[in-house]
Scaffold this active site. Structure first.
Site, short mmCIF file in Angstrom:
data_model
loop_
_atom_site.label_atom_id
_atom_site.label_comp_id
_atom_site.label_asym_id
_atom_site.label_seq_id
_atom_site.Cartn_x
_atom_site.Cartn_y
_atom_site.Cartn_z
N TYR A 136 0.86 -1.19 0.00
CA TYR A 136 0.00 0.00 0.00
C TYR A 136 0.89 1.23 0.00
CZ TYR A 136 -3.29 3.56 1.65
OH TYR A 136 -4.04 4.70 1.78
N GLU B 137 -3.54 7.49 -4.03
CA GLU B 137 -3.48 6.22 -3.31
C GLU B 137 -3.31 5.09 -4.31
OE1 GLU B 137 -6.08 4.55 0.28
OE2 GLU B 137 -7.11 4.32 -1.64
#
Length: 397
Positions: free
Chosen positions: A118, A206
């Site tokens: 991530y 993101e």
């Protein structure tokens, strides 16, 4: 302003971010044609909506229970899945129970994944710096990681005076357990995303997941990109990426009239000037036992025309059972706001209770205009008084 995954990848590719090739499809035939241009033996069919959690989401009309991101083992199966997904409503944790209709798909080839990570960039308001967040828990919702495994979230803050340095990326890479050429590739990814964030006036970037392939390559397998609305005048090319079909019709209407509006699920419509005052108004409505139907900031330079548009948008929500106007007169004087309220109430033939609290410049004149309007406007002396009267009016309506 949010954009779709495929748009985000196109934008980030310009900054050197490594992504897989893919094709956008709005029909099953386009999905099939796109898949035919990509190597197999696995293809990925991705729903394109402005919401996260697509893979774990569910279509309301699909009994097979598959999510909004599906694997296909042939070009024919890509077309078959596309036919099921396009035009269907996908419900995820971020869409709410009403879901979002899928009007576009993104077709990619499968990827030989060794690890999923991530990575995100956003503004940390506590430090007034951009924070780069990374985690080994790629593919999971970051909120769940933060709740259950906060120690697995790495953070690096970047000084705006100096910008990003290679060591920022290396620090995160080592923290994620990357080795060899993966470290350099991850560092370049961090630098590219930071550069894009700054140059494009980003709100959030993101990548979930960033994947490390079995060959050691580092790729952005997803891209959630959002921009600062207030800076879009500098980026007309980005503004052109807006997908109006993804917006609540009332919110789109508000954007077109320079109003800051967010639809909520309550019963008392709010019209306020100033974001902080709007938040306080929403909070006090909750305190006295009801709930706001919207956030609406008409701005410090509101005039009669803008007030009328604000009322029209508020009353277009069938859930609104009453309206609370909370205005602090400054540049927009209370008498001008009062005239706008009277005009809007008459033009729109307002049917729900209306509570108005005015304070600030020309407040007495504003109250006089409301009192002499002949309309059933409920005056309030302060914010607490206004909230109590609005809640009571809705309950008694």
């Amino acid at each position: 302003m949010n954009i779709h995954e495929y748009q985000g990848k196109e934008v980030l590719k310009r900054y050197g971010v490594a992504v897989l090739d893919g094709y956008v499809a709005t029909t099953p035939e386009e999905a099939e044609a796109g898949a035919a241009k990509l190597p197999g033996p696995i293809w990925v069919v991705k729903s394109q909506i402005h919401a996260g959690g697509r893979g774990a989401g569910r279509f309301t009309n699909d009994p097979d229970g598959k999510g909004g991101v599906r694997l296909a083992k042939s070009v024919a199966e890509v077309k078959e899945q596309a036919a099921k997904m396009l035009g269907s409503v996908l419900v995820t944790k971020q869409t709410g129970p009403q879901g979002k209709q899928v009007n576009r798909l993104y077709i990619e080839a499968g990827c030989d994944i060794a690890r999923e990570l991530y990575l995100a960039l956003l503004l940390d308001r506590d430090t007034s710096r951009i924070v780069i967040m990374a985690s080994t828990e790629g593919g999971m919702e970051i909120e769940e990681v933060a709740e259950h495994h906060p120690e697995k979230i790495l953070r690096v803050h970047v000084d705006p005076a100096t910008g990003v340095f290679p060591y920022h990326g290396r620090e995160l890479a080592f923290g994620l357990g990357l080795t060899g050429k993966q470290v350099g590739a991850f560092q370049k990814l961090v630098t590219a995303l930071y550069t894009a964030y700054i140059e494009l006036d980003g709100a959030i970037i993101e990548i979930n997941p960033v994947v490390v392939t079995k060959a050691g390559d580092v790729l952005a397998l997803d891209a959630k990109v959002s921009f600062d609305d207030s800076a879009l005048y500098r980026h007309k090319d980005l503004e052109a990426l807006r997908d109006d079909t993804e917006m609540d019709p009332k919110e789109l209407d508000a954007v077109n009239h320079d109003l800051n509006y967010v639809a909520l699920d309550g019963e008392i419509g709010c019209m306020v000037n100033g974001a902080g005052l709007a938040m306080a108004t929403m909070d006090i409505i909750k305190l006295y036992g009801s709930s706001p139907a919207n956030f609406l900031d008409v701005g410090g330079t509101a005039d009669a025309a803008r007030v009328t548009e604000a009322f029209r948008i508020i009353t277009s929500d069938a859930n609104v059972k009453g309206i609370l106007v909370n205005i602090f007169g400054g540049i927009a004087k209370c008498d001008m706001i009062a005239n706008g309220i009277v005009a809007a109430s008459k033009n729109l033939d307002l049917k729900v209770p209306l509570v108005v609290r005015l304070e600030g410049t020309n407040v007495e004149l504003g109250k006089k205009i409301l009192a002499e309007s002949g309309l059933a406007i409920i005056p309030a002396d302060n914010l607490a008084d206004a909230a109590q009267k609005a809640v009571a009016a809705v309950r008694n309506a």
